[in-house]
Design a protein around this motif. Structure first.
Motif, short mmCIF file in Angstrom:
data_model
loop_
_atom_site.label_atom_id
_atom_site.label_comp_id
_atom_site.label_asym_id
_atom_site.label_seq_id
_atom_site.Cartn_x
_atom_site.Cartn_y
_atom_site.Cartn_z
N ILE C 244 0.94 -1.09 0.06
CA ILE C 244 0.16 0.00 -0.15
C ILE C 244 0.84 1.19 -0.20
CG2 ILE C 244 -1.78 1.15 1.06
CD1 ILE C 244 -2.47 -1.32 2.55
N THR C 245 0.66 2.08 -0.85
CA THR C 245 1.51 3.31 -1.13
C THR C 245 1.00 4.60 -0.42
OG1 THR C 245 0.54 3.67 -3.25
CG2 THR C 245 2.49 2.36 -3.24
N LEU C 246 -0.23 4.68 0.15
CA LEU C 246 -0.63 5.86 0.78
C LEU C 246 0.07 6.18 1.98
CD1 LEU C 246 -4.60 4.54 0.68
CD2 LEU C 246 -3.39 6.11 -0.81
N PRO C 247 0.04 7.34 2.26
CA PRO C 247 0.82 7.83 3.60
C PRO C 247 0.18 7.11 4.79
CG PRO C 247 0.18 9.65 2.24
CD PRO C 247 -0.41 8.57 1.56
N LEU C 248 0.97 6.68 5.58
CA LEU C 248 0.56 5.91 6.95
C LEU C 248 0.96 6.92 8.15
CD1 LEU C 248 -0.44 3.54 8.53
CD2 LEU C 248 1.80 2.51 8.24
N TYR C 249 -0.12 7.27 9.07
CA TYR C 249 0.07 7.73 10.01
C TYR C 249 0.09 6.71 11.39
CZ TYR C 249 -0.02 12.40 7.81
OH TYR C 249 0.52 13.22 6.87
N GLN C 250 1.17 6.77 12.29
CA GLN C 250 0.90 6.09 13.45
C GLN C 250 0.53 7.28 14.43
OE1 GLN C 250 0.76 3.25 14.18
NE2 GLN C 250 1.59 2.02 12.43
N SER C 251 0.54 6.84 15.71
CA SER C 251 0.12 7.78 16.81
C SER C 251 1.21 7.86 17.92
CB SER C 251 -1.11 7.24 17.57
OG SER C 251 -0.89 6.20 18.54
N HIS C 252 1.07 8.72 18.70
CA HIS C 252 2.06 9.16 19.86
C HIS C 252 2.17 7.81 20.85
CE1 HIS C 252 -1.93 9.97 21.38
NE2 HIS C 252 -1.35 10.18 22.55
N GLY C 253 1.28 6.76 20.41
CA GLY C 253 1.41 5.49 21.17
C GLY C 253 2.67 4.81 20.90
N VAL C 254 3.23 4.99 19.69
CA VAL C 254 4.30 4.26 19.45
C VAL C 254 5.82 5.05 19.75
CG1 VAL C 254 2.99 3.00 17.48
CG2 VAL C 254 4.50 4.89 17.07
N ALA C 255 5.62 5.85 20.50
CA ALA C 255 6.74 6.88 20.80
C ALA C 255 7.90 6.44 21.48
CB ALA C 255 6.05 8.21 21.46
N SER C 256 8.40 5.28 20.84
CA SER C 256 9.75 5.06 21.33
C SER C 256 10.52 4.23 20.26
CB SER C 256 9.71 4.06 22.59
OG SER C 256 10.16 2.80 22.13
N GLY C 305 19.93 1.49 30.30
CA GLY C 305 20.50 0.80 29.23
C GLY C 305 19.41 0.43 28.26
N GLN C 306 18.37 1.27 28.46
CA GLN C 306 17.16 1.19 27.39
C GLN C 306 17.02 2.49 26.56
OE1 GLN C 306 13.80 -0.38 29.10
NE2 GLN C 306 14.87 -2.40 29.39
N ALA C 307 16.47 2.42 25.52
CA ALA C 307 16.17 3.70 24.90
C ALA C 307 14.90 4.59 25.62
CB ALA C 307 15.55 3.49 23.47
N VAL C 308 14.84 5.75 25.33
CA VAL C 308 13.91 6.44 26.26
C VAL C 308 12.43 6.17 25.32
CG1 VAL C 308 14.97 8.35 27.29
CG2 VAL C 308 14.40 8.52 24.80
N SER C 309 11.49 6.39 26.02
CA SER C 309 10.09 6.41 25.49
C SER C 309 9.23 7.78 26.07
CB SER C 309 9.22 5.26 25.80
OG SER C 309 9.05 5.29 27.24
N THR C 310 8.29 8.15 25.55
CA THR C 310 7.77 9.30 26.16
C THR C 310 6.97 9.02 27.12
OG1 THR C 310 5.76 9.13 24.36
CG2 THR C 310 7.46 10.79 23.92
N PHE C 311 6.69 7.71 27.46
CA PHE C 311 5.84 7.39 28.61
C PHE C 311 6.58 7.71 30.05
CE2 PHE C 311 5.09 4.14 25.20
CZ PHE C 311 4.09 4.77 24.72
N GLY C 312 7.82 7.15 29.88
CA GLY C 312 8.83 7.66 31.17
C GLY C 312 8.83 9.03 31.32
N GLY C 313 8.77 9.81 30.20
CA GLY C 313 8.82 11.25 30.19
C GLY C 313 7.80 11.88 30.93
N HIS C 314 6.47 11.17 30.87
CA HIS C 314 5.30 11.69 31.48
C HIS C 314 5.47 11.50 32.78
CE1 HIS C 314 3.61 11.89 27.65
NE2 HIS C 314 3.35 10.48 27.54
N ALA C 315 6.21 10.45 33.22
CA ALA C 315 6.30 10.34 34.70
C ALA C 315 7.37 11.29 35.38
CB ALA C 315 6.89 8.94 34.93
N TYR C 316 8.50 11.79 34.62
CA TYR C 316 9.18 12.65 34.87
C TYR C 316 8.64 14.17 35.07
CZ TYR C 316 13.02 16.39 34.24
OH TYR C 316 13.98 17.23 34.45
N ASP C 317 7.70 14.23 34.32
CA ASP C 317 6.95 15.61 34.13
C ASP C 317 6.14 15.70 35.43
OD1 ASP C 317 8.27 16.19 32.07
OD2 ASP C 317 6.52 16.05 30.63
N GLY C 318 5.53 14.51 35.82
CA GLY C 318 4.54 14.45 36.81
C GLY C 318 5.24 14.81 38.09
#
Lengths: 314, 290, 385
Positions: C244-256, C305-318
């Motif tokens: 499929i050649t159409l543009p594909l959008y993922q969400s912020h849920g895959v943010a790592s 030793g793991q790559a960051v994800s935005t989920f950990g970032g939410h905890a940092y902000d909180g």
């Protein structure tokens, strides 16, 4: 001592005494919550134990009825303007009806085939609850209006402790009486040998169906309580893991032992709270403890300990 | 037409995965009447051990082999230390032990490995094979072929070897088997080891398609168990047919009916089939003796 | 009989000791947390827990807050909202926490809200859905962007590419379902038509039938996939499998970064809205968030030793929003700290710049999101976003 033990009332009095005495040792409202959860689950487990321990029929989908009860008290007041207590009864009737419709065909199945059929039923309920977001709020669930009895809004953990405790004692006595009734005796016969019971003229199919319906209603009431108590309900309540948990409570406490149902619920409600001190090891330990219990007390905690005690007396 | 073909391909892909998992249930059941709910964890262990072996620098085939051997050892240990000591317990109690084992293995896996998703490279690359306007990954065919090979090997083994006959004898009547000199405990040992190995192989082969993580086993066990029951528990061809059927039903209902309800449709059909054929498609009815 | 009694008594004492073990050190400020450390949402809860642990330790090493050390108490709800509710009661009644940072999923958060509202304890949730802060509840806040914002960001990008008819394939898990609902709700206002909708189970291993239906639907110009976990990776792979050649959008849920690893070459060209954290090293030096996100991702990678994800970032902000509010309040009074959280202005976090108001308990706007495109196996910033 012996005669006292043999009387039918003793276990019921003992359980009622536990319900009344226990709060004296509760340091905080958190313990009331745990106590209430124990009795709520024990109620569902007593029902399931009637089915498994006495009629010998396994259900891996009993959380489905928990779910029907839970969502009844969530949906009833919000969409139909029914008071919570009426929704609870409606949920129990609905569960009984569903059990009747589902039970007729699938209770003919044996052993593991019955297990997979009930499992499928439980999953169907969970899938519907999760998909019909317009009614149920989808996977995030929906909030449940508080139970109001005579303009008294029931919210505190201790109020729920007493409600759940009282209901459990009632369900407990009902189950004991049921077991002593002719129906109960024929059920045990079915458990021992279905063919033999048939030959003896027991209407096996209808007896099995009756007990399936009763156990579904126990689960439904427990589910309603759980939802009202938590104030929020998600489709997890009907999930596969909940079904497994209920079966685990039955087996751990002791199949065919009504007192065992309470013990099984205590163990599996309290254990996760205790195990939190082990942090990431808590899951592994939970699995290990379940295995160890089943290996060393294979008939369940209550029947196995009773047998050991009996052995000592001799 | 192309879309039907694509649905069939999808059904084969998913079905082959279920079939491979379902096969693991059959041998243990055949030898000991136990439904092993830790079977899904064997699948998880196969995949995760290979992933972490490869990450530790082992060549992929070595990591895979090591994963199969270690998982086999876990299977053996499960029988020796948990199932065998509970000899004589009710079937439900034995199932509870395997459920406890599955919680335990998952709990250990999340500490030893991690909680993230992992993948493995496909055996023949990731480029799809195009056919009649539809596309299938070569790895799907690998999974399908492996399921077939395992069925044939199991059949040859059970029908053609003394050991296989001993398994059948153990299944039929444990006491009688022991009387004619079968070491029934070793037979059940063996069935757990082989089932674990089948699970590990399944885990390694399906990870390139389905990915894996420490808790991948639960759902796979659920679907595999359903597939094994649909096919008739204890029958290896039944397990494969059951798995492929469920995969096919899911794909067809996702394609033609509703993707929201595809799992529901699958379980509904299982229910209906069991109501009409209570022993599953290939199962044999058990006669209760009074 | 006597032996049995002795066993029972010993067990009871043991239980009491275990339960009270956490309460010995009481001169500290207790921060509670209930996270989905195991279960289907563990890839949220796991980085969140690690983040909280790392930073509570760091704060304590620097002398704590207002001269008092922090004590972190984390419970694992295993992904179950019922368990979360029980642990919330335990945090309030037993541990007597001062404030709460946690709740990985919307379901768990919604189940816990009544408990914290009643106990009047500040509660900063790490879950996505908009109903956590709408309607506003006086003690409840949240740090992640809402699903609705992600939809709006995607739709805005579609508009600039002059694409108006889309297909949507979403996970049936809580995240996918909730974002799907939000997207459907805001689509008409954004001038987007959703021509076809499909879904998949969170653990499914093949989504080609659904994608075939999308491929065959006439008029579709782009595909949006709300979902998290392994689903989006498999959707992306199947997408390329079907060519499929159409543009594909993922969400912020895959943010790592893991998404790119799992989807492999199939991820090329995929776009998604995400926080600045993912492209820490690619942000221009004058970006206000640069220092914070570079610092956090360096620390997280070093310690885990793991790559960051935005989920950990939410905890940092909180955690940081809470700590700063406590410093401003200069007291251990819950109501004062709550007021200060609500007054958070210009807090620069991993998720964006937070400006809370009595009517807005999240305080993020669309500028917090960047539109990313995957190129050459890495995130790149789409120019002009």
């Amino acid at each position: 001592m012996r005669t006292l033990l043999d009387t039918r009332l003793l276990p019921a009095i003992a359980v009622a005494a536990i319900v009344i005495v226990l709060p004296w040792f509760f340091p905080s409202a958190f313990y009331y919550r745990i106590g209430a959860l124990v009795f709520i689950f024990a109620l569902a487990v007593v029902g399931l134990n009637l089915l498994m321990g006495f009629a010998g029929q396994v259900s891996l989908g009993h959380a489905g009825f928990l779910g029907i009860g839970a969502y009844s008290v969530a949906i009833g007041p919000v969409y139909f303007g029914m008071p919570s207590w009426l929704s609870l009864f409606a949920g129990a009737v609905l569960s009984g009806l569903v059990a009747f419709l589902v039970g007729r065909p699938i209770l003919r199945l044996k052993g593991h085939y019955l297990a997979v059929a009930t499992l499928g039923f439980g999953l169907l309920v969970a899938i519907v609850l999760s998909n019909e977001a317009g009614w149920t709020g989808g996977p995030d669930g929906m909030s449940v209006p508080k139970l109001t009895l005579f303009s008294w809004s029931v919210r505190s953990a201790d109020a729920w402790y007493w409600i759940a405790g009282t209901t459990f004692v009632g369900g407990f006595i009902l189950a004991l009486n049921l077991m002593q009734s002719p129906t109960g005796r024929s059920l045990q016969a079915i458990h021992d040998s279905e063919i033999a019971s048939l030959v003896l003229g027991i209407d096996v199919a209808s007896k099995k169906l009756t007990i399936f319906i009763i156990s579904a209603m126990y689960a439904s009431v427990a589910g309603s309580y759980l939802a009202l108590f938590n104030g929020h309900v998600t489709p997890d309540v009907a999930g596969f893991l909940r079904s497994i948990e209920l079966v685990a409570m039955v087996v751990l406490g002791g199949m065919g032992s009504i007192v065992g149902s309470l013990v099984g619920a205590i163990v599996l409600v309290v254990l996760p709270q205790v195990l939190t001190v082990f942090h990431e090891y808590e899951q592994a330990l939970l699995g290990l403890i379940v295995m160890v219990f089943m290996i060393f007390l294979r008939r369940g905690i209550v029947p196995s300990l009773a047998a050991i005690l009996q052995g000592w007396r001799k | 037409m192309a879309e039907l073909l694509q649905f069939v391909f999808s059904g084969l892909t998913v079905g082959a995965i279920y079939a491979l998992v379902a096969l693991g249930f059959t041998l243990i059941y055949k030898a000991s009447d136990i439904i092993n709910f830790a079977q899904g964890e064997f699948v998880m262990l196969g995949g995760m051990m290979t992933v972490f072996g490869a990450q530790a620098g082992l060549p992929l085939p070595v990591a895979a082999l090591l994963a199969v051997i270690l998982t086999t050892a876990v299977g053996l240990a499960l029988h020796r230390f948990a199932v065998a000591p509970a000899r004589g317990a009710t079937p439900v109690a034995l199932i509870m032990i395997t459920i406890g084992a599955s919680i335990f293995l998952r709990g250990v896996a999340q500490i030893v490995f991690d909680k993230r998703f992992h993948s493995l490279p496909s055996l023949f690359g990731g480029d799809p094979i195009k056919f009649g306007g539809a596309a299938i990954l070569p790895q799907s065919l690998v999974v399908l072929a492996s399921a077939t090979i395992i069925v044939v090997v199991l059949w040859l083994f059970i029908d053609r070897t003394m050991l296989g006959k001993a398994v059948i004898a153990t299944a039929a009547n444990r006491l009688a088997a022991r009387l004619i000199g079968v070491d029934t405990r070793s037979i059940v040992d063996f069935s757990f080891a082989v089932s674990a190995a089948i699970g590990a192989i399944a885990g390694i082969l399906i990870t390139p398609i389905a990915l894996t993580s420490y808790d991948a086993g639960t759902l796979l066990a659920l679907k595999g168990f359903a597939a094994a029951m649909l096919g008739g528990i204890g029958s290896a061809p039944g397990a494969v047919v059951g798995g492929l059927l469920i995969g096919m039903i899911e794909a067809m209902s996702a394609g033609y009916f509703s993707s929201n309800y595809k799992d529901a449709v699958a379980f509904l059909i299982i229910l209906v089939v069991l109501i009409f054929i209570p022993q599953g498609l290939f199962g044999r009815a058990k006669v209760e003796r009074v | 009989m006597r032996t049995l009694r002795r066993v029972t008594v010993t067990a009871a004492i043991g239980l009491a000791v275990l339960l009270s073990a956490g309460q010995l050190a009481s001169a500290q400020i207790k921060i509670g947390s209930v996270l989905s450390v195991t279960g289907p949402a563990s890839f949220l809860g796991d980085p969140e827990k690690r983040t909280l642990e790392i930073y509570v330790e760091e704060i304590n090493a620097k002398g704590g807050v207002n001269g008092q050390k922090l004590q972190l108490i984390v419970y694992d709800d295993g992904g179950s909202a019922d368990n979360a509710r029980t642990f919330a009661t335990r945090l309030i009644e037993e541990d007597k926490i001062f404030a709460m940072v946690g709740g990985s999923t919307t379901g768990a958060t919604m189940a816990m809200i009544p408990a914290f509202e009643e106990a009047k304890i500040p509660f900063i949730s790490l879950a996505g859905a908009i109903q956590i802060v709408e309607p506003v509840r006086s003690w409840v806040f949240k740090t992640p962007h809402t699903d609705k914002m992600a939809c709006e960001k995607i739709f805005a990008d579609l508009k600039t590419r002059k694409l108006t008819t889309i297909a949507m394939i979403s996970g049936t898990d809580a995240f996918g379902k909730s974002m799907r609902d939000q997207c459907v709700a805001v689509a008409p206002k954004a001038g987007i038509t959703i021509a076809i909708e499909e879904s998949y189970g969170p653990r499914d291993s093949d989504m080609t039938p659904q994608l075939t239906n999308i491929k065959n639907k006439a008029g579709v110009q782009a595909v949006v996939n709300p979902g998290f976990g392994q689903g989006p990776a498999i959707v992306t792979r199947n997408y390329r499998q079907l060519a499929i050649t159409l543009p594909l959008y993922q969400s912020h849920g895959v943010a790592s970064k893991q998404f790119i690893e799992l989807a492999g070459p199939a991820a090329e060209g995929v776009r998604l809205p995400a926080a600045a954290l993912l492209i820490a090293d690619k942000l221009p030096a004058n970006d206000p968030q640069k220092a914070v996100v570079v610092n956090y991702s360096k620390t997280y990678q070093q310690k885990t030793g793991q790559a960051v994800s935005t989920f950990g970032g939410h905890a940092y902000d909180g955690l940081m929003i809470l700590v700063q509010a406590m410093q401003r309040a200069k007291s251990a009074d819950k109501a004062k700290v709550r007021d200060e959280i609500e007054k958070t202005k210009g807090y620069i976090g991993t998720g964006g710049i937070v400006n809370m108001k009595p009517t807005d308990h999240m305080g993020l706007d669309l500028s917090a999101f960047h539109m990313l495109e995957i190129k050459g196996g890495d995130w790149t910033l789409v120019p002009g976003t």
